[in-house]
Design a protein around this motif. Structure first.
Motif, PDB file in Angstrom:
ATOM      1  N   ASP A  40       0.918  -0.908  -0.145  1.00  0.00           N
ATOM      2  CA  ASP A  40      -0.115   0.308   0.101  1.00  0.00           C
ATOM      3  C   ASP A  40       0.417   1.246  -0.262  1.00  0.00           C
ATOM      4  OD1 ASP A  40      -2.836  -0.899   0.106  1.00  0.00           O
ATOM      5  OD2 ASP A  40      -2.668  -0.529   2.467  1.00  0.00           O
ATOM      6  N   GLY A  41       0.816   2.093  -0.775  1.00  0.00           N
ATOM      7  CA  GLY A  41       0.827   3.807  -0.752  1.00  0.00           C
ATOM      8  C   GLY A  41       2.297   3.745  -1.389  1.00  0.00           C
ATOM      9  N   ALA A  42       3.149   1.881  -2.454  1.00  0.00           N
ATOM     10  CA  ALA A  42       3.617   1.627  -3.444  1.00  0.00           C
ATOM     11  C   ALA A  42       3.418   3.229  -4.367  1.00  0.00           C
ATOM     12  CB  ALA A  42       4.037   1.150  -3.702  1.00  0.00           C
ATOM     13  N   GLY A  43       2.800   3.520  -4.015  1.00  0.00           N
ATOM     14  CA  GLY A  43       2.175   4.671  -5.933  1.00  0.00           C
ATOM     15  C   GLY A  43       1.437   3.547  -6.811  1.00  0.00           C
ATOM     16  N   LYS A  44       0.999   2.733  -7.051  1.00  0.00           N
ATOM     17  CA  LYS A  44       0.907   1.926  -8.221  1.00  0.00           C
ATOM     18  C   LYS A  44      -0.633   2.315  -8.637  1.00  0.00           C
ATOM     19  CE  LYS A  44      -0.475  -1.770  -5.423  1.00  0.00           C
ATOM     20  NZ  LYS A  44      -0.169  -1.633  -4.060  1.00  0.00           N
ATOM     21  N   THR A  45      -1.920   2.656  -7.655  1.00  0.00           N
ATOM     22  CA  THR A  45      -2.629   3.255  -8.236  1.00  0.00           C
ATOM     23  C   THR A  45      -2.388   4.621  -9.022  1.00  0.00           C
ATOM     24  OG1 THR A  45      -4.329   2.186  -6.800  1.00  0.00           O
ATOM     25  CG2 THR A  45      -5.098   4.464  -7.734  1.00  0.00           C
ATOM     26  N   THR A  46      -1.740   5.169  -8.195  1.00  0.00           N
ATOM     27  CA  THR A  46      -1.110   6.538  -9.054  1.00  0.00           C
ATOM     28  C   THR A  46      -0.532   6.370 -10.168  1.00  0.00           C
ATOM     29  OG1 THR A  46      -0.590   7.391  -6.758  1.00  0.00           O
ATOM     30  CG2 THR A  46      -0.158   8.858  -8.524  1.00  0.00           C
ATOM     31  N   ALA A  47       0.721   5.801 -10.559  1.00  0.00           N
ATOM     32  CA  ALA A  47       0.836   5.422 -11.547  1.00  0.00           C
ATOM     33  C   ALA A  47      -0.552   5.173 -12.608  1.00  0.00           C
ATOM     34  CB  ALA A  47       2.109   4.401 -11.366  1.00  0.00           C
ATOM     35  N   PHE A  48      -1.590   4.052 -11.335  1.00  0.00           N
ATOM     36  CA  PHE A  48      -2.182   3.855 -12.935  1.00  0.00           C
ATOM     37  C   PHE A  48      -3.198   4.792 -13.302  1.00  0.00           C
ATOM     38  CE2 PHE A  48      -3.270  -1.085 -11.735  1.00  0.00           C
ATOM     39  CZ  PHE A  48      -2.559  -0.954 -12.853  1.00  0.00           C
ATOM     40  N   ARG A  49      -3.462   6.003 -12.313  1.00  0.00           N
ATOM     41  CA  ARG A  49      -3.848   6.818 -12.731  1.00  0.00           C
ATOM     42  C   ARG A  49      -3.447   7.760 -14.225  1.00  0.00           C
ATOM     43  NH1 ARG A  49      -5.894   9.145  -7.437  1.00  0.00           N
ATOM     44  NH2 ARG A  49      -7.355  10.967  -8.382  1.00  0.00           N
ATOM     45  N   MET A  50      -1.824   8.245 -14.073  1.00  0.00           N
ATOM     46  CA  MET A  50      -1.192   8.417 -14.759  1.00  0.00           C
ATOM     47  C   MET A  50      -1.808   8.136 -16.320  1.00  0.00           C
ATOM     48  SD  MET A  50       1.525  10.451 -13.126  1.00  0.00           S
ATOM     49  CE  MET A  50       2.265   8.980 -11.737  1.00  0.00           C
ATOM     50  N   LEU A  51      -1.269   6.798 -16.559  1.00  0.00           N
ATOM     51  CA  LEU A  51      -1.028   6.389 -17.550  1.00  0.00           C
ATOM     52  C   LEU A  51      -2.682   5.510 -18.037  1.00  0.00           C
ATOM     53  CD1 LEU A  51       1.071   2.867 -16.136  1.00  0.00           C
ATOM     54  CD2 LEU A  51       1.148   4.678 -17.372  1.00  0.00           C
ATOM     55  N   CYS A  52      -3.711   5.915 -17.297  1.00  0.00           N
ATOM     56  CA  CYS A  52      -5.133   5.739 -18.788  1.00  0.00           C
ATOM     57  C   CYS A  52      -5.537   7.562 -18.172  1.00  0.00           C
ATOM     58  CB  CYS A  52      -5.439   5.683 -17.474  1.00  0.00           C
ATOM     59  SG  CYS A  52      -5.402   3.908 -16.682  1.00  0.00           S
ATOM     60  N   GLY A  53      -4.167   8.673 -18.294  1.00  0.00           N
ATOM     61  CA  GLY A  53      -4.966  10.215 -18.684  1.00  0.00           C
ATOM     62  C   GLY A  53      -5.362  10.551 -18.216  1.00  0.00           C
TER      63      GLY A  53
END
Lengths: 317, 317
Positions: A40-53
């Motif tokens: 948790d908090g590794a940044g996975k979801t944030t990375a996803f949201r950036m990659l999805c535009g």
């Protein structure tokens, strides 16, 4: 091979003082299944949201399905499917209506989505339940429907954020069978998962921690990366054994795997040493044998190299 | 040994629906009892009855020596209960949440403070004590939820999917804490969907469609229910999955990590040869076929499929 399905360089996103992603590099070839693994908090979801535009990065660039996630985010969104951690289906619509609703949002022509819907319902075995309200589906079926909705516009790249969390083993199995068929249909997948057995099924993995990618490679190569050899020890009492082994300077780390301990040595595994340490501590050793490292061993080793407490100050998304 | 939980012919109906159907089992003091089952199998309903939150329709249950019909109120003071969705006070900090629950359980202030620092250390909550609960990610919320459920040192602890949505590091920490609690003599009653976690339990029971369908130690569960299991390694793995799926002698085939596990309807002796012949006939490349002990997930899925409701035809999940 042409352009990668996903290519990201130096993706960075901070929320106030907290940097959720710090310089993420990631390349995914067409038809690959790439897994993001991290606490948790590794940044996975944030990375996803950036990659999805959806979320513009502070620094760095990324291209997905041939388009820039910042300057061409609409084109990106039209070519990807995104299954967020908490997907929202319309509970008062039937399976059929949910699919139609999403298809129309994506402005898929009617005759196209109608045939696509048949195909997807057949693939997921949801066809017999098509007139059932989404609110009355079991967890496993709801999740399949969410997958169908994410695929209805024939995306080139599918992002799945921990899709099997809270799902029972039977549904989890069925779901993975579906996923494994997608690359043959030309779908590239980026998937985050907290489960190492699922991570092992990906073509390549990115281990993430505290906003950074610690390692990217195939599961096999990652397993070979572990510094030192591993012994599996079954003994009792386990707690005393753990303490005794941890104190030894030849031992790099000791992890609990159910009723067994995994003892990682700095170099060559030394069963004689193990035996002596346990005997001195008054621990009964039932069984010990050298084992191949699991992905979890590698992950734990990488994370302990980077220190544990940083997760606490990571983001709270 | 005294019994922490004793259940006899327990039944709970909601209208026509039988959520728990004539279930009997017992849990000895100091056990880590794993309560398994697919979504909707009646696990949470059973736990709610045992925690005195729901009356059974019929049958008997004693928890910590008290009867669930007569002493529901008193049961709640003797147990810790961490439901799937634990309510934390979002606008309070982590430390304030712990304080608040200490007050609810009437833990004397001095003792509460000592317990708080002890739990903060064990669950590594130190760095987040001053953060608002609302800003925590799932893993940290679950740590706090666990801390508040064991503040008052209950002799019996119910954990309903404590690791759902939790990252690998926190998951590992949770099971270490559960092991330590059991070591101190606390009985732990826990549900999970993650089958390698089930290996940490001293005994397991599996529910399906409201009935108890299997019970035993992890070792017994793995050896008693599935006769023949082979593992196939191959790159790519997908063609193996497809070839074996259609074979009549194959009961169940699934991805296991990056390999395939197949349960067979034949003797162990010729299982490997049969599968190899099958793959060769289908023209599918493979690296290795070996007979293996089934994993806990194999056992779980095999049992679940065997007990499938006939009308549902396997898809109603």
């Amino acid at each position: 091979m042409g352009e990668p399905a996903v290519s990201a360089q130096g993706l960075t996103k901070c929320f106030g003082a907290v940097c959720a992603c710090q310089g993420i590099d990631l390349t995914v070839a067409p038809g690959e299944i790439v897994g993001l693994v991290g606490p948790d908090g590794a940044g996975k979801t944030t990375a996803f949201r950036m990659l999805c535009g959806i979320l513009p990065p502070d620094h760095g660039t990324a291209r997905v399905a041939g388009y820039d996630v910042v300057t061409q985010s609409e084109a990106v969104k039209a070519r990807i499917g995104y299954l967020p951690q908490r997907f929202s289906l319309h509970r008062d619509l039937t399976i059929d209506e949910n699919i139609q609703y999403v298809a129309e949002l994506y402005t898929v022509p009617r005759d196209e989505w109608q045939s696509r819907r048949e195909e997807l319902l057949e693939m997921t075995y949801l066809a017999p339940f098509r007139r059932r309200l989404a609110g009355r589906l079991s967890g496993g079926m709801r999740q399949k429907l969410a997958l169908v909705c994410a695929l209805v516009h024939r995306p080139e790249v599918l992002f799945l954020d921990e899709p099997t969390t809270g799902v029972d083993p039977v549904s989890r199995r069925d779901f993975w069978k579906l996923l494994h068929d997608l690359p043959r249909q030309g779908v590239t997948m980026v998937i985050s998962t907290p489960y190492m057995d699922e991570a092992a099924r990906c073509n390549r993995l990115a281990f993430m921690y505290a906003g950074q990618v610690l390692a990217t490679d195939t599961p096999d190569n990652l397993r070979r990366q572990l510094p030192g050899e591993l012994m599996q020890v079954r003994c009792r009492p386990q707690r005393e054994a753990r303490e005794a082994l941890k104190r030894c300077s030849a031992v790099r780390s000791v992890e609990v795997f159910g009723d067994r301990l995994h003892v990682l040595f700095h170099g060559t595994a030394d069963p004689m040493l193990c035996e002596r340490l346990l005997a001195d501590a008054g621990v009964e050793c039932l069984e010990q044998q050298p084992v191949e490292p699991s992905l979890e061993d590698v992950f734990m080793s990488l994370v302990s190299e980077h220190g544990l407490t940083a997760t606490a100050t990571g983001n709270g998304l | 040994m005294d019994l922490a939980v004793e259940v006899e012919n327990l039944t709970k109906r909601f209208g026509d629906f039988v959520a728990v159907n004539e279930v009997s089992f017992s849990v000895a003091e100091g056990e880590v009892f794993g309560f398994l089952g697919p979504n909707g199998s009646g696990k949470s309903t059973t736990i709610r009855i045992l925690c005195g939150l729901l009356s059974p329709s019929s049958g008997h249950a004693r928890v910590a020596g008290l009867d669930v019909w007569r002493d529901a109120e008193r049961i709640r003071q003797r147990i810790g209960y961490m439901p799937q969705f634990f309510s934390l006070y979002d606008d309070l900090t982590v430390a304030e949440n712990i304080e608040f629950y200490a007050g609810l359980y009437q833990v004397p202030p001095a003792l509460a403070l000592a317990r708080q620092s002890e739990l903060a250390e064990v669950l590594e909550l130190g760095p987040v004590l001053d953060r608002l609960a609302r800003t925590l990610s799932t893993g940290w919320r679950q740590r706090l939820a666990l801390a508040t459920s064991i503040l008052h040192r209950p002799p019996l602890l119910f954990l309903d999917e404590p690791t759902s949505g939790v990252d690998p590091l926190t998951r590992r920490l949770f099971w270490e804490v559960i092991g330590d609690l059991a070591h101190e003599g606390i009985t732990v009653f826990v549900t999970t969907h993650v089958m390698d976690e089930a290996e940490h339990c001293t005994r397991l029971a599996m529910m399906h469609y409201g009935r108890l369908i299997a019970e035993g130690t992890p070792e017994e569960m793995r050896t008693e229910h599935v006769q023949t299991m082979v593992e196939v390694q191959a790159h790519p793995i997908w063609p193996v999955l497809q070839a074996l799926e259609k074979a009549p002698e194959v009961v169940e085939v699934a991805l296991f990590g990056d390999a395939v596990h197949a349960e067979l309807r034949c003797d162990l002796n010729d299982a490997e040869a049969r599968v190899e012949r099958k793959l060769q006939t289908a023209g599918v490349a493979y690296e290795r076929v070996v007979a293996v002990t089934p994993s806990m997930e194999d056992v779980f899925v095999s049992l679940a499929r065997r007990w499938e409701r006939p009308t549902a035809a396997g898809a109603d999940r």
